[in-house]
Design a protein around this motif. Structure first.
Motif, PDB file in Angstrom:
ATOM      1  N   SER A 155     -16.072  -3.757  14.324  1.00 47.59           N
ATOM      2  CA  SER A 155     -15.872  -4.179  15.715  1.00 47.59           C
ATOM      3  C   SER A 155     -14.631  -3.575  16.341  1.00 47.59           C
ATOM      4  CB  SER A 155     -15.793  -5.710  15.788  1.00 47.59           C
ATOM      5  OG  SER A 155     -14.637  -6.181  15.108  1.00 47.59           O
ATOM      6  N   LEU A 156     -13.725  -3.041  15.513  1.00 47.85           N
ATOM      7  CA  LEU A 156     -12.513  -2.422  16.055  1.00 47.85           C
ATOM      8  C   LEU A 156     -12.786  -1.048  16.656  1.00 47.85           C
ATOM      9  CD1 LEU A 156      -9.933  -3.380  13.262  1.00 47.85           C
ATOM     10  CD2 LEU A 156     -10.066  -4.319  15.579  1.00 47.85           C
ATOM     11  N   GLY A 157     -13.956  -0.503  16.379  1.00 50.20           N
ATOM     12  CA  GLY A 157     -14.287   0.809  16.943  1.00 50.20           C
ATOM     13  C   GLY A 157     -13.495   1.946  16.353  1.00 50.20           C
ATOM     14  N   MET A 158     -13.098   1.837  15.073  1.00 46.15           N
ATOM     15  CA  MET A 158     -12.276   2.858  14.424  1.00 46.15           C
ATOM     16  C   MET A 158     -13.064   3.644  13.387  1.00 46.15           C
ATOM     17  SD  MET A 158      -9.537   2.220  16.062  1.00 46.15           S
ATOM     18  CE  MET A 158      -8.504   3.411  15.251  1.00 46.15           C
ATOM     19  N   GLY A 159     -14.368   3.596  13.440  1.00 50.90           N
ATOM     20  CA  GLY A 159     -15.171   4.303  12.455  1.00 50.90           C
ATOM     21  C   GLY A 159     -15.391   3.467  11.210  1.00 50.90           C
ATOM     22  N   ASP A 160     -15.757   4.134  10.116  1.00 48.75           N
ATOM     23  CA  ASP A 160     -16.073   3.425   8.880  1.00 48.75           C
ATOM     24  C   ASP A 160     -14.816   2.847   8.246  1.00 48.75           C
ATOM     25  OD1 ASP A 160     -18.729   4.135   9.141  1.00 48.75           O
ATOM     26  OD2 ASP A 160     -18.506   5.962   7.952  1.00 48.75           O
ATOM     27  N   PRO A 161     -14.754   1.531   8.049  1.00 50.16           N
ATOM     28  CA  PRO A 161     -13.611   0.945   7.358  1.00 50.16           C
ATOM     29  C   PRO A 161     -13.683   1.245   5.861  1.00 50.16           C
ATOM     30  CG  PRO A 161     -15.200  -0.758   7.931  1.00 50.16           C
ATOM     31  CD  PRO A 161     -15.712   0.518   8.516  1.00 50.16           C
ATOM     32  N   ILE A 162     -12.525   1.495   5.252  1.00 47.23           N
ATOM     33  CA  ILE A 162     -12.460   1.783   3.826  1.00 47.23           C
ATOM     34  C   ILE A 162     -11.857   0.580   3.110  1.00 47.23           C
ATOM     35  CG2 ILE A 162     -11.463   3.279   2.046  1.00 47.23           C
ATOM     36  CD1 ILE A 162     -11.462   5.536   4.058  1.00 47.23           C
ATOM     37  N   PRO A 163     -12.617  -0.096   2.240  1.00 45.82           N
ATOM     38  CA  PRO A 163     -12.079  -1.256   1.532  1.00 45.82           C
ATOM     39  C   PRO A 163     -11.110  -0.829   0.435  1.00 45.82           C
ATOM     40  CG  PRO A 163     -14.325  -0.808   0.798  1.00 45.82           C
ATOM     41  CD  PRO A 163     -14.036   0.161   1.897  1.00 45.82           C
ATOM     42  N   VAL A 164      -9.941  -1.467   0.411  1.00 47.99           N
ATOM     43  CA  VAL A 164      -8.939  -1.170  -0.620  1.00 47.99           C
ATOM     44  C   VAL A 164      -8.276  -2.471  -1.064  1.00 47.99           C
ATOM     45  CG1 VAL A 164      -8.444   1.132   0.309  1.00 47.99           C
ATOM     46  CG2 VAL A 164      -7.033  -0.809   1.019  1.00 47.99           C
ATOM     47  N   SER A 165      -7.652  -2.404  -2.209  1.00 53.64           N
ATOM     48  CA  SER A 165      -6.777  -3.478  -2.669  1.00 53.64           C
ATOM     49  C   SER A 165      -5.502  -2.831  -3.164  1.00 53.64           C
ATOM     50  CB  SER A 165      -7.427  -4.292  -3.785  1.00 53.64           C
ATOM     51  OG  SER A 165      -6.478  -5.206  -4.340  1.00 53.64           O
ATOM     52  N   ALA A 166      -4.448  -2.900  -2.350  1.00 53.63           N
ATOM     53  CA  ALA A 166      -3.183  -2.296  -2.748  1.00 53.63           C
ATOM     54  C   ALA A 166      -2.648  -2.969  -4.010  1.00 53.63           C
ATOM     55  CB  ALA A 166      -2.160  -2.411  -1.615  1.00 53.63           C
ATOM     56  N   GLY A 167      -2.784  -4.302  -4.068  1.00 55.13           N
ATOM     57  CA  GLY A 167      -2.277  -5.036  -5.219  1.00 55.13           C
ATOM     58  C   GLY A 167      -2.990  -4.670  -6.509  1.00 55.13           C
TER      59      GLY A 167
ATOM     60  N   LEU B  74       0.832  -1.198   0.000  1.00 57.49           N
ATOM     61  CA  LEU B  74       0.000   0.000   0.000  1.00 57.49           C
ATOM     62  C   LEU B  74       0.870   1.253   0.000  1.00 57.49           C
ATOM     63  CD1 LEU B  74      -2.866   1.220   0.213  1.00 57.49           C
ATOM     64  CD2 LEU B  74      -2.588   1.157   2.710  1.00 57.49           C
ATOM     65  N   PHE B  75       1.913   1.244   0.817  1.00 60.94           N
ATOM     66  CA  PHE B  75       2.845   2.370   0.888  1.00 60.94           C
ATOM     67  C   PHE B  75       3.445   2.662  -0.488  1.00 60.94           C
ATOM     68  CE2 PHE B  75       7.326   3.633   1.289  1.00 60.94           C
ATOM     69  CZ  PHE B  75       7.199   4.837   1.954  1.00 60.94           C
ATOM     70  N   ASN B  76       3.923   1.624  -1.148  1.00 62.01           N
ATOM     71  CA  ASN B  76       4.570   1.801  -2.452  1.00 62.01           C
ATOM     72  C   ASN B  76       3.582   2.251  -3.519  1.00 62.01           C
ATOM     73  OD1 ASN B  76       7.232   1.188  -1.731  1.00 62.01           O
ATOM     74  ND2 ASN B  76       6.842  -1.004  -1.852  1.00 62.01           N
ATOM     75  N   LYS B  77       2.354   1.738  -3.479  1.00 64.27           N
ATOM     76  CA  LYS B  77       1.358   2.137  -4.475  1.00 64.27           C
ATOM     77  C   LYS B  77       0.969   3.607  -4.309  1.00 64.27           C
ATOM     78  CE  LYS B  77       0.803  -1.859  -6.543  1.00 64.27           C
ATOM     79  NZ  LYS B  77       1.205  -2.069  -7.957  1.00 64.27           N
ATOM     80  N   ILE B  78       0.809   4.039  -3.065  1.00 63.18           N
ATOM     81  CA  ILE B  78       0.461   5.437  -2.832  1.00 63.18           C
ATOM     82  C   ILE B  78       1.627   6.342  -3.220  1.00 63.18           C
ATOM     83  CG2 ILE B  78      -0.092   7.169  -1.073  1.00 63.18           C
ATOM     84  CD1 ILE B  78      -1.633   5.022   0.431  1.00 63.18           C
ATOM     85  N   ALA B  79       2.831   5.899  -2.867  1.00 63.00           N
ATOM     86  CA  ALA B  79       4.014   6.701  -3.180  1.00 63.00           C
ATOM     87  C   ALA B  79       4.262   6.766  -4.679  1.00 63.00           C
ATOM     88  CB  ALA B  79       5.234   6.117  -2.460  1.00 63.00           C
TER      89      ALA B  79
END
Length: 441
Positions: free
Chosen positions: A137-149, A19-24
């Motif tokens: 369930s993690l209590g972190m708000g709305d999860p955002i689905p992604v596929s780095a690959g 994910l880091f490399n794709k964003i970068a």
């Protein structure tokens, strides 16, 4: 202006580095045409919809032993919390919510930092989207689905990231104070140096590497000049893994250097310049900051008439790309040459802001080309029509030429040396932009 810091955190095998490399993007793989600069895949400068930020891959979360995985997770989360403006928490839809995810989420949930939950490896948004709901369930708000690959959902993720950036960063630092980042490895005496400058024990000093946990800003006026010293010491706890120590030190240095005018690289005289020093120094160099190299603990070295020259030669070899940075041998313990270091900091900041008129620049360029003719290749010679300064911080010059491919690195370095000889520019890098112009225009 200070760019926001975005940290990517997550347990092993969730696709965090992908994910880091794709964003970068390709920026992370570009190596600058500058000999000696060590590029580390820990951070990258990123732009999204006109918003610029520094992306940091926290890494180092692989379990080195059965009993230390929790400690490593805690270290990772704490470092990310302390340095980042926004945190991307990466999880894996294939594995679902794990105990390790819950432990990291428990730490992040109690912070005041914006945390964005990215559920990675959602390669089919239609069939796997339902699995994402588990991560509520993690209590972190709305999860955002992604596929780095597959590079799916990254736009939505980045939209959410930039929406969380703090406002007013530029206005907060728009003043005449000289911001100085004290950078270097843990335990080289950074906090001791600031304490000596202040004349008081304001920062905790101990022999444990990384005693200072937070990057601390300290303001002081010296001979009528206002300074803000940023201490960038490392971790609170000493890691047993060398790579973690290096990674955390670099993360802190990135965050501090983004905010400074001048970076002071503190080197331990007993150890000399190490590979980690070159990585940390490269951060300031690549970002165009003013720089001073301070060799600390010089009072503890047994010296003869050749000791200083040998040390200077070693520095010039290891930090060849920072030959412009003045060196000063100091002692944070005794105060030796600290006034000289302060003068070098002021000069570096002044030169980092130095602007030269176009007419004077072209006089120097014409004389330089007369002394050493521009290179040629296959019968075609480089022609430099003129030079002008585009900006400061660092001084950036635009060269208009007939063919960019003929502007070899060696001749660009020659032009740089001529500018430095004419105008000084001590303590600051110089950047060049080469543009082609048609000969008949």
């Amino acid at each position: 202006m200070s760019k926001p810091i975005v940290a990517v955190v997550g347990r092993p095998n969730v696709g965090k580095s992908t994910l880091f490399n794709k964003i970068a993007g390709q920026r992370i793989s570009i190596v600058q045409d500058t000999p000696g600069v060590t590029r580390d895949r820990i951070y990258a400068d990123v732009e999204w919809l006109g918003n610029y930020f520094t992306l940091v891959d926290t890494g180092g979360m692989e379990p080195g032993a059965e009993n230390i995985i929790l400690k490593q997770i805690l270290n990772q989360a704490e470092i990310a919390i302390e340095t980042a403006d926004v945190i991307i928490f990466v999880t894996d839809v294939k594995q679902g919510v794990t105990d390790e995810d819950a432990k990291v989420a428990d730490i992040l949930r109690r912070t005041r930092k914006p945390v964005i939950l990215a559920v990675n490896k959602v390669d089919n948004m239609r069939t796997e989207n339902l699995d994402v709901y588990e991560f509520y369930s993690l209590g972190m708000g709305d999860p955002i689905p992604v596929s780095a690959g597959q590079m799916l959902g990254l736009g939505d993720l980045l939209d959410e990231v930039i929406s969380k950036f703090p406002e007013g960063t530029a206005e907060e630092e728009d003043d005449d104070k000289i911001r100085v980042a004290i950078i270097g490895k843990p335990n080289v005496g950074k906090s001791s140096l600031i304490n000596k400058i202040l004349g008081e024990e304001r920062l905790i000093v101990s022999n444990i590497p990384g005693t200072t946990r937070d990057a601390i800003d300290t303001e002081i006026t010296i001979d009528g000049t206002d300074f803000v010293f940023i201490d960038t010491a490392g971790m609170r706890r000493k890691s047993k893994i060398k790579e973690d120590i290096e990674r955390f030190s670099i993360i802190r240095a990135v965050a501090a250097v983004e905010r400074c005018d001048v970076a002071v690289l503190v080197v331990d005289a007993n150890e000399g310049v190490t590979d980690q020093d070159t990585k940390i120094a490269g951060i300031a160099h690549e970002r165009g900051k003013g720089a001073v190299i301070a060799i600390n603990k010089w009072d503890s070295i047994e010296k003869d008439d050749k000791t200083m020259n040998k040390f200077l030669k070693d520095i010039d070899t290891e930090l060849s790309y920072m030959s412009y940075a003045p060196k000063v041998f100091i002692s944070a313990k005794t105060g030796q040459r600290i006034p000289r270091m302060i003068e070098l900091i002021k000069a570096s900041r002044e030169n980092n802001n130095l602007r030269i008129s176009t007419g004077v620049l072209n006089d120097v360029l014409i004389e330089a080309m007369a002394m050493q003719q521009p290179p040629s290749d296959k019968g075609r010679q480089l022609r430099i029509y003129y030079i002008t300064q585009a900006s400061v911080k660092p001084p950036t010059f635009v060269l208009f030429v007939n063919d960019r491919t003929l502007m070899h690195f060696s001749y660009r370095r020659y032009i740089e040396n001529q500018l430095r000889e004419a105008f000084g520019f001590t303590g600051t890098p110089i950047h060049f932009v080469v543009r082609e112009r048609k000969e008949n225009s």
